[in-house]
Design a protein around this motif. Sequence first.
Motif, PDB file in Angstrom:
ATOM      1  N   THR A  88       5.809   5.739   1.345  1.00 56.16           N
ATOM      2  CA  THR A  88       6.725   4.847   0.638  1.00 56.16           C
ATOM      3  C   THR A  88       5.952   3.737  -0.058  1.00 56.16           C
ATOM      4  O   THR A  88       4.783   3.482   0.231  1.00 56.16           O
ATOM      5  CB  THR A  88       7.748   4.214   1.595  1.00 56.16           C
ATOM      6  OG1 THR A  88       7.092   3.244   2.426  1.00 56.16           O
ATOM      7  CG2 THR A  88       8.401   5.270   2.476  1.00 56.16           C
ATOM      8  N   ASP A 112      12.809  -0.821   5.903  1.00 53.30           N
ATOM      9  CA  ASP A 112      11.766  -0.044   6.573  1.00 53.30           C
ATOM     10  C   ASP A 112      12.253   0.553   7.893  1.00 53.30           C
ATOM     11  O   ASP A 112      11.953   1.709   8.219  1.00 53.30           O
ATOM     12  CB  ASP A 112      10.494  -0.877   6.780  1.00 53.30           C
ATOM     13  CG  ASP A 112      10.737  -2.252   7.384  1.00 53.30           C
ATOM     14  OD1 ASP A 112      11.846  -2.491   7.914  1.00 53.30           O
ATOM     15  OD2 ASP A 112       9.818  -3.096   7.307  1.00 53.30           O
ATOM     16  N   THR A 146      10.422   0.699   0.252  1.00 55.33           N
ATOM     17  CA  THR A 146      10.933   0.088   1.476  1.00 55.33           C
ATOM     18  C   THR A 146      10.759  -1.426   1.424  1.00 55.33           C
ATOM     19  O   THR A 146       9.923  -1.957   0.697  1.00 55.33           O
ATOM     20  CB  THR A 146      10.229   0.649   2.727  1.00 55.33           C
ATOM     21  OG1 THR A 146       8.824   0.477   2.596  1.00 55.33           O
ATOM     22  CG2 THR A 146      10.563   2.115   2.916  1.00 55.33           C
ATOM     23  N   CYS A 147      11.579  -2.095   2.210  1.00 57.64           N
ATOM     24  CA  CYS A 147      11.538  -3.556   2.288  1.00 57.64           C
ATOM     25  C   CYS A 147      11.830  -3.963   3.717  1.00 57.64           C
ATOM     26  O   CYS A 147      12.276  -3.152   4.529  1.00 57.64           O
ATOM     27  CB  CYS A 147      12.552  -4.179   1.322  1.00 57.64           C
ATOM     28  SG  CYS A 147      14.256  -3.614   1.604  1.00 57.64           S
ATOM     29  N   SER A 148      11.612  -5.212   4.027  1.00 58.56           N
ATOM     30  CA  SER A 148      11.858  -5.726   5.363  1.00 58.56           C
ATOM     31  C   SER A 148      12.944  -6.790   5.311  1.00 58.56           C
ATOM     32  O   SER A 148      13.020  -7.566   4.344  1.00 58.56           O
ATOM     33  CB  SER A 148      10.574  -6.341   5.941  1.00 58.56           C
ATOM     34  OG  SER A 148      10.861  -7.033   7.146  1.00 58.56           O
ATOM     35  N   ARG A 158       5.005  -0.592   6.839  1.00 56.61           N
ATOM     36  CA  ARG A 158       4.866   0.101   5.560  1.00 56.61           C
ATOM     37  C   ARG A 158       4.825   1.597   5.853  1.00 56.61           C
ATOM     38  O   ARG A 158       3.748   2.176   6.035  1.00 56.61           O
ATOM     39  CB  ARG A 158       3.599  -0.341   4.829  1.00 56.61           C
ATOM     40  CG  ARG A 158       3.652  -1.776   4.351  1.00 56.61           C
ATOM     41  CD  ARG A 158       2.519  -2.098   3.400  1.00 56.61           C
ATOM     42  NE  ARG A 158       2.581  -3.469   2.933  1.00 56.61           N
ATOM     43  CZ  ARG A 158       1.742  -3.988   2.037  1.00 56.61           C
ATOM     44  NH1 ARG A 158       0.781  -3.231   1.519  1.00 56.61           N
ATOM     45  NH2 ARG A 158       1.862  -5.242   1.658  1.00 56.61           N
ATOM     46  N   ASP A 187       6.010  -0.450  -1.016  1.00 61.25           N
ATOM     47  CA  ASP A 187       6.518  -1.702  -0.465  1.00 61.25           C
ATOM     48  C   ASP A 187       7.054  -2.590  -1.580  1.00 61.25           C
ATOM     49  O   ASP A 187       6.376  -2.828  -2.582  1.00 61.25           O
ATOM     50  CB  ASP A 187       5.406  -2.428   0.287  1.00 61.25           C
ATOM     51  CG  ASP A 187       5.878  -3.766   0.836  1.00 61.25           C
ATOM     52  OD1 ASP A 187       6.686  -3.762   1.782  1.00 61.25           O
ATOM     53  OD2 ASP A 187       5.455  -4.805   0.290  1.00 61.25           O
ATOM     54  N   ASP A 211      11.644 -10.286   4.639  1.00 65.34           N
ATOM     55  CA  ASP A 211      11.167 -10.709   3.320  1.00 65.34           C
ATOM     56  C   ASP A 211      11.963 -11.901   2.801  1.00 65.34           C
ATOM     57  O   ASP A 211      13.163 -12.016   3.013  1.00 65.34           O
ATOM     58  CB  ASP A 211      11.284  -9.554   2.324  1.00 65.34           C
ATOM     59  CG  ASP A 211      10.326  -8.415   2.612  1.00 65.34           C
ATOM     60  OD1 ASP A 211       9.352  -8.649   3.360  1.00 65.34           O
ATOM     61  OD2 ASP A 211      10.549  -7.303   2.098  1.00 65.34           O
ATOM     62  N   ARG A 225       7.407  -6.239  10.186  1.00 62.82           N
ATOM     63  CA  ARG A 225       7.252  -5.574   8.889  1.00 62.82           C
ATOM     64  C   ARG A 225       6.410  -4.314   9.066  1.00 62.82           C
ATOM     65  O   ARG A 225       5.379  -4.341   9.738  1.00 62.82           O
ATOM     66  CB  ARG A 225       6.574  -6.494   7.876  1.00 62.82           C
ATOM     67  CG  ARG A 225       7.444  -7.629   7.379  1.00 62.82           C
ATOM     68  CD  ARG A 225       6.712  -8.425   6.299  1.00 62.82           C
ATOM     69  NE  ARG A 225       7.549  -9.488   5.755  1.00 62.82           N
ATOM     70  CZ  ARG A 225       7.678 -10.691   6.294  1.00 62.82           C
ATOM     71  NH1 ARG A 225       7.029 -10.978   7.414  1.00 62.82           N
ATOM     72  NH2 ARG A 225       8.455 -11.597   5.729  1.00 62.82           N
ATOM     73  N   ARG A 229       7.764  -5.903  -1.811  1.00 62.41           N
ATOM     74  CA  ARG A 229       7.052  -7.144  -2.108  1.00 62.41           C
ATOM     75  C   ARG A 229       5.719  -6.859  -2.803  1.00 62.41           C
ATOM     76  O   ARG A 229       5.305  -7.593  -3.707  1.00 62.41           O
ATOM     77  CB  ARG A 229       6.798  -7.940  -0.815  1.00 62.41           C
ATOM     78  CG  ARG A 229       8.040  -8.517  -0.177  1.00 62.41           C
ATOM     79  CD  ARG A 229       8.767  -9.532  -1.061  1.00 62.41           C
ATOM     80  NE  ARG A 229       7.986 -10.678  -1.410  1.00 62.41           N
ATOM     81  CZ  ARG A 229       7.968 -11.821  -0.721  1.00 62.41           C
ATOM     82  NH1 ARG A 229       8.691 -11.937   0.388  1.00 62.41           N
ATOM     83  NH2 ARG A 229       7.245 -12.842  -1.133  1.00 62.41           N
ATOM     84  N   THR A 230       5.057  -5.786  -2.423  1.00 62.82           N
ATOM     85  CA  THR A 230       3.798  -5.415  -3.075  1.00 62.82           C
ATOM     86  C   THR A 230       4.028  -5.048  -4.532  1.00 62.82           C
ATOM     87  O   THR A 230       3.268  -5.471  -5.414  1.00 62.82           O
ATOM     88  CB  THR A 230       3.143  -4.233  -2.335  1.00 62.82           C
ATOM     89  OG1 THR A 230       2.894  -4.604  -0.980  1.00 62.82           O
ATOM     90  CG2 THR A 230       1.839  -3.831  -2.998  1.00 62.82           C
TER      91      THR A 230
END
Length: 559
Positions: free
Chosen positions: A185, A136, A159-161, A181, A187, A164, A179, A189-190
Amino acid sequence: MTDVTTSAYRERPWLARYAEGAPADITPEHPTLLHAFRASVARGPGTEAIRYFDGVLTLAEVDAASDALAVALAERGFAPGDRLALYVQNDPAFVIGLLAAWKAGGAAVAVNPMNKARELTYLLTDSGASALLCLDELYESVARGVIGGGATQVATVVTCSPLDWQTRDDPRLFDGVRRTRPRGTLDLRTLVGQYAGRAPEPAAPAPGDVAVLTYTSGTTGEPKGALNTHGTMLFNACTYREWMRLTSEDSILGVAPLFHITGLIGHLAVALLLPCPLVLAHRFHPGVVLDALREHRPTFTVGAITVFISLAGAPDAAREDFASLRVVYSGGAPIAPAVTEQFEKATGRYIHNIYGLTETNSPTHAVPLGAQAPVDPESGALSVGVPVFNTVVRILDEEGAEVPVGEVGEIATSGPQVVPGYWNKPEATAAALPGGELRTGDVGFMDAEGWFYLVDRKKDMINAAGYKVWPREVEDVLYGHPAVRKAAVVGVPDAYRGETVKAFVSVKRGESVTEEELIGYCKEQMAAYKYPRSISFLDDLPKTATGKILRRELRDVRA
């Protein structure tokens, strides 16, 4: 290509150097790494696959997450043959994204997370990537402007963090990290939660299919996408396993970047194959990696020599910290014999040398496990080892003819790990891989015992701590400054990085610029390992009669 079966190297004299019981050739038991991963999941779904600070992902969890991402990508138009660019650090997301690309029938594009907008634009455009998996923070600072400009074919951004899959939030790496969003984009994990339990249409890549595009600079300075296939990657994953005698009881410390061929094969691919835990820590920080050594007790690692210098020299490093490491290898940059001696004295662990290229999926040469590399008495160079399984290496003169044992020439490699070519660059492929044999551009020799030594590089490539820098790229950036009239870039010796980048500049009449200003100008436009660390100003630069700047003369200038 000369038929190696009739060459002076046909007998492979280096086989006598192999460890006792090691075969001359090996045959992978799977057709691809994806098949190998599926077999690993079937054997032990609860096996730990990734250790990330205080987080652990099992094989089953990585399998489910990559399934979910593959389905999500497919529903958004990602089709077999498409490319997913991975613009992340050493995070679980890299592993998940790589497997998802394969499961969706496509390939991955490994992107250096240090790349800036100009570099990212080129890689995305050249590869034709239709999707991007991105940290992200990198999306906000770099990729948003690239994607929004409409110059690429990227239609889907996930995107990711770096936060995570862990909860420790180590302040040495993540101080101030939150984190986010980013608008426009998806996410990661979502998506993994949203598509949980769903599997993509079964993909069955062939050994010759492209698995990853890894970009390397070429003789023109323009980055080229090496076609790392499922078969070439699998073969050298098996090479690591057999040469280093690794089993599922081992664990791997991921100190090399996963986007780099060493991390991609020597860490990730081997961990998927065995399988065994892969210890990741986002990016290299000596204190963080030392803590990972203490906490997770990994048994194997391979990385640039600068990594080991940093670890052994850390203020709180103790000999006991390295006790779990049963096998240590280093490649990517030349190693001075004194460095291996100092490391062994400090840690009790001997660093085995290893040598390979992006185009060979990591190793073509390695010091046999348990052996110590000899030092050439004339040059003082430490041997890079002997050719690995199934591999024939020749030393050639300028005309492509083999030179006698002990004489210096270009290293040329044939073997199952050599890539078939470069992405959409048939001329570069023909030049570098005549008949499938890789002309490495590295210069060296083989001694009478079959040991190989690197003497120099045929090309002007700068090797800074294992990262390759092409001078023309840095020069092109320098020429963009309004005060620069002429520029030339060379590699100069550096005690820590092996080589570092130095620029020579002549300034336009009536203009003025400082060294600090020019370095800052380059730093804003280039990955951290590329920008010049020092700049000397000359009234003019040495040239040939045709006006070509003579870099070789500048290497001796101490201005």
